[in-house]
Design a protein around this motif. Structure first.
Motif, PDB file in Angstrom:
ATOM      1  N   THR A  32     -18.051   1.068  48.396  1.00  0.00           N
ATOM      2  CA  THR A  32     -19.490   1.175  48.599  1.00  0.00           C
ATOM      3  C   THR A  32     -19.937   0.011  49.457  1.00  0.00           C
ATOM      4  OG1 THR A  32     -19.789   2.245  46.461  1.00  0.00           O
ATOM      5  CG2 THR A  32     -21.732   1.213  47.432  1.00  0.00           C
ATOM      6  N   VAL A  33     -20.714   0.301  50.490  1.00  0.00           N
ATOM      7  CA  VAL A  33     -21.277  -0.772  51.305  1.00  0.00           C
ATOM      8  C   VAL A  33     -22.446  -1.355  50.503  1.00  0.00           C
ATOM      9  CG1 VAL A  33     -22.378  -1.344  53.491  1.00  0.00           C
ATOM     10  CG2 VAL A  33     -20.613   0.433  53.423  1.00  0.00           C
ATOM     11  N   PRO A  34     -22.412  -2.656  50.222  1.00  0.00           N
ATOM     12  CA  PRO A  34     -23.481  -3.263  49.423  1.00  0.00           C
ATOM     13  C   PRO A  34     -24.868  -3.017  50.030  1.00  0.00           C
ATOM     14  CG  PRO A  34     -21.644  -4.768  49.644  1.00  0.00           C
ATOM     15  CD  PRO A  34     -21.376  -3.626  50.573  1.00  0.00           C
ATOM     16  N   ALA A  35     -25.861  -2.855  49.165  1.00  0.00           N
ATOM     17  CA  ALA A  35     -27.217  -2.529  49.592  1.00  0.00           C
ATOM     18  C   ALA A  35     -27.773  -3.542  50.591  1.00  0.00           C
ATOM     19  CB  ALA A  35     -28.134  -2.424  48.379  1.00  0.00           C
ATOM     20  N   ASP A  36     -27.515  -4.838  50.377  1.00  0.00           N
ATOM     21  CA  ASP A  36     -28.024  -5.852  51.302  1.00  0.00           C
ATOM     22  C   ASP A  36     -27.426  -5.681  52.699  1.00  0.00           C
ATOM     23  OD1 ASP A  36     -29.654  -6.935  49.391  1.00  0.00           O
ATOM     24  OD2 ASP A  36     -28.288  -8.573  48.885  1.00  0.00           O
ATOM     25  N   ILE A  37     -26.158  -5.304  52.765  1.00  0.00           N
ATOM     26  CA  ILE A  37     -25.502  -5.079  54.056  1.00  0.00           C
ATOM     27  C   ILE A  37     -26.098  -3.842  54.718  1.00  0.00           C
ATOM     28  CG2 ILE A  37     -23.314  -4.562  55.214  1.00  0.00           C
ATOM     29  CD1 ILE A  37     -23.413  -7.398  54.074  1.00  0.00           C
ATOM     30  N   ARG A  38     -26.269  -2.759  53.953  1.00  0.00           N
ATOM     31  CA  ARG A  38     -26.876  -1.540  54.515  1.00  0.00           C
ATOM     32  C   ARG A  38     -28.258  -1.841  55.082  1.00  0.00           C
ATOM     33  NH1 ARG A  38     -25.176   0.694  49.499  1.00  0.00           N
ATOM     34  NH2 ARG A  38     -27.357   0.978  48.934  1.00  0.00           N
ATOM     35  N   ALA A  39     -29.045  -2.641  54.370  1.00  0.00           N
ATOM     36  CA  ALA A  39     -30.385  -2.991  54.847  1.00  0.00           C
ATOM     37  C   ALA A  39     -30.314  -3.843  56.108  1.00  0.00           C
ATOM     38  CB  ALA A  39     -31.156  -3.722  53.751  1.00  0.00           C
ATOM     39  N   PHE A  40     -29.383  -4.773  56.149  1.00  0.00           N
ATOM     40  CA  PHE A  40     -29.254  -5.696  57.285  1.00  0.00           C
ATOM     41  C   PHE A  40     -28.934  -4.954  58.578  1.00  0.00           C
ATOM     42  CE2 PHE A  40     -27.180  -8.966  59.870  1.00  0.00           C
ATOM     43  CZ  PHE A  40     -28.077 -10.017  59.740  1.00  0.00           C
ATOM     44  N   VAL A  41     -28.098  -3.909  58.502  1.00  0.00           N
ATOM     45  CA  VAL A  41     -27.703  -3.147  59.704  1.00  0.00           C
ATOM     46  C   VAL A  41     -28.501  -1.856  59.852  1.00  0.00           C
ATOM     47  CG1 VAL A  41     -25.393  -4.144  59.760  1.00  0.00           C
ATOM     48  CG2 VAL A  41     -25.770  -1.972  58.585  1.00  0.00           C
ATOM     49  N   HIS A  42     -29.507  -1.674  59.000  1.00  0.00           N
ATOM     50  CA  HIS A  42     -30.361  -0.476  59.049  1.00  0.00           C
ATOM     51  C   HIS A  42     -29.554   0.802  58.905  1.00  0.00           C
ATOM     52  CE1 HIS A  42     -33.512  -3.223  60.233  1.00  0.00           C
ATOM     53  NE2 HIS A  42     -32.769  -3.642  61.235  1.00  0.00           N
ATOM     54  N   ALA A  43     -28.539   0.787  58.053  1.00  0.00           N
ATOM     55  CA  ALA A  43     -27.692   1.962  57.833  1.00  0.00           C
ATOM     56  C   ALA A  43     -28.402   2.943  56.909  1.00  0.00           C
ATOM     57  CB  ALA A  43     -26.356   1.548  57.234  1.00  0.00           C
ATOM     58  N   LYS A  44     -28.286   4.198  57.250  1.00  0.00           N
ATOM     59  CA  LYS A  44     -28.870   5.272  56.459  1.00  0.00           C
ATOM     60  C   LYS A  44     -27.747   6.232  56.091  1.00  0.00           C
ATOM     61  CE  LYS A  44     -33.249   5.052  58.973  1.00  0.00           C
ATOM     62  NZ  LYS A  44     -33.011   3.931  59.839  1.00  0.00           N
ATOM     63  N   PRO A  45     -27.973   7.158  55.161  1.00  0.00           N
ATOM     64  CA  PRO A  45     -26.931   8.148  54.867  1.00  0.00           C
ATOM     65  C   PRO A  45     -26.513   8.858  56.159  1.00  0.00           C
ATOM     66  CG  PRO A  45     -28.645   8.264  53.213  1.00  0.00           C
ATOM     67  CD  PRO A  45     -29.144   7.317  54.278  1.00  0.00           C
ATOM     68  N   GLY A  46     -25.239   8.958  56.364  1.00  0.00           N
ATOM     69  CA  GLY A  46     -24.719   9.580  57.576  1.00  0.00           C
ATOM     70  C   GLY A  46     -24.332   8.588  58.657  1.00  0.00           C
ATOM     71  N   THR A  47     -24.698   7.298  58.486  1.00  0.00           N
ATOM     72  CA  THR A  47     -24.303   6.281  59.468  1.00  0.00           C
ATOM     73  C   THR A  47     -22.782   6.179  59.475  1.00  0.00           C
ATOM     74  OG1 THR A  47     -26.329   5.005  59.165  1.00  0.00           O
ATOM     75  CG2 THR A  47     -24.440   3.823  60.068  1.00  0.00           C
ATOM     76  N   ARG A  48     -22.207   6.228  60.655  1.00  0.00           N
ATOM     77  CA  ARG A  48     -20.747   6.128  60.777  1.00  0.00           C
ATOM     78  C   ARG A  48     -20.354   4.664  60.886  1.00  0.00           C
ATOM     79  NH1 ARG A  48     -18.129  10.650  61.139  1.00  0.00           N
ATOM     80  NH2 ARG A  48     -16.372   9.745  62.241  1.00  0.00           N
ATOM     81  N   LEU A  49     -19.212   4.330  60.297  1.00  0.00           N
ATOM     82  CA  LEU A  49     -18.670   2.980  60.356  1.00  0.00           C
ATOM     83  C   LEU A  49     -17.416   2.998  61.211  1.00  0.00           C
ATOM     84  CD1 LEU A  49     -18.997   1.958  56.604  1.00  0.00           C
ATOM     85  CD2 LEU A  49     -20.584   1.467  58.473  1.00  0.00           C
ATOM     86  N   VAL A  50     -17.275   2.001  62.066  1.00  0.00           N
ATOM     87  CA  VAL A  50     -16.101   1.855  62.917  1.00  0.00           C
ATOM     88  C   VAL A  50     -15.305   0.671  62.382  1.00  0.00           C
ATOM     89  CG1 VAL A  50     -15.286   1.428  65.265  1.00  0.00           C
ATOM     90  CG2 VAL A  50     -17.374   2.761  64.899  1.00  0.00           C
ATOM     91  N   TRP A  51     -14.052   0.917  62.013  1.00  0.00           N
ATOM     92  CA  TRP A  51     -13.186  -0.108  61.424  1.00  0.00           C
ATOM     93  C   TRP A  51     -12.175  -0.567  62.468  1.00  0.00           C
ATOM     94  CZ3 TRP A  51     -13.248  -1.219  55.980  1.00  0.00           C
ATOM     95  CH2 TRP A  51     -14.177  -0.458  55.266  1.00  0.00           C
ATOM     96  N   SER A  52     -12.025  -1.881  62.623  1.00  0.00           N
ATOM     97  CA  SER A  52     -11.044  -2.461  63.540  1.00  0.00           C
ATOM     98  C   SER A  52     -10.238  -3.502  62.779  1.00  0.00           C
ATOM     99  CB  SER A  52     -11.740  -3.143  64.721  1.00  0.00           C
ATOM    100  OG  SER A  52     -12.591  -2.252  65.391  1.00  0.00           O
ATOM    101  N   VAL A  53      -8.946  -3.528  63.025  1.00  0.00           N
ATOM    102  CA  VAL A  53      -8.075  -4.531  62.401  1.00  0.00           C
ATOM    103  C   VAL A  53      -7.499  -5.407  63.507  1.00  0.00           C
ATOM    104  CG1 VAL A  53      -6.056  -4.931  60.964  1.00  0.00           C
ATOM    105  CG2 VAL A  53      -7.486  -2.924  60.550  1.00  0.00           C
ATOM    106  N   LEU A  54      -7.719  -6.710  63.398  1.00  0.00           N
ATOM    107  CA  LEU A  54      -7.196  -7.673  64.362  1.00  0.00           C
ATOM    108  C   LEU A  54      -5.761  -8.038  64.001  1.00  0.00           C
ATOM    109  CD1 LEU A  54     -10.313 -10.014  64.702  1.00  0.00           C
ATOM    110  CD2 LEU A  54      -9.715  -7.986  66.031  1.00  0.00           C
ATOM    111  N   PRO A  55      -5.003  -8.577  64.948  1.00  0.00           N
ATOM    112  CA  PRO A  55      -3.605  -8.930  64.676  1.00  0.00           C
ATOM    113  C   PRO A  55      -3.412  -9.868  63.489  1.00  0.00           C
ATOM    114  CG  PRO A  55      -4.025  -9.026  67.035  1.00  0.00           C
ATOM    115  CD  PRO A  55      -5.354  -8.794  66.362  1.00  0.00           C
TER     116      PRO A  55
END
Length: 92
Positions: A32-55
């Motif tokens: 679950t994305v924490p509520a404070d993080i969702r608010a900070f990035v203005h994420a709403k239901p349906g917002t897609r997340l892009v995951w990247s892994v660095l070396p």
């Protein structure tokens, strides 16, 4: 260090790079994305997340809030000589 939200709450930050929060991965691989993080990035239901892994194993998660279609009309055609697509491709 802190970052402000629109309702004057504050989030803790790490080295000034934005909010710092923690969540747990379930046995089904979900989190679950924490509520404070969702608010900070203005994420709403349906917002897609892009995951990247660095070396080094660092994981970066970005909220994908806009599509390429939002860029339509941002650039104006240059004035002067027009070039065809065929003329732009030197391999043809």
């Amino acid at each position: 260090m802190s970052a402000s939200l629109s309702d004057d709450r504050e989030l803790s930050t790490q080295d000034g790079h934005g909010p710092l929060a923690e969540s747990t991965i379930t046995s089904k691989g979900q989190t679950t994305v924490p509520a404070d993080i969702r608010a900070f990035v203005h994420a709403k239901p349906g917002t897609r997340l892009v995951w990247s892994v660095l070396p080094d194993g660092t994981i970066i998660v970005r909220a994908k809030t806009k599509s390429i279609l939002h860029m339509a009309g941002m650039l104006k055609a240059p004035k002067g000589k027009r070039v065809s697509v065929e003329a732009m491709n030197p391999w043809r």
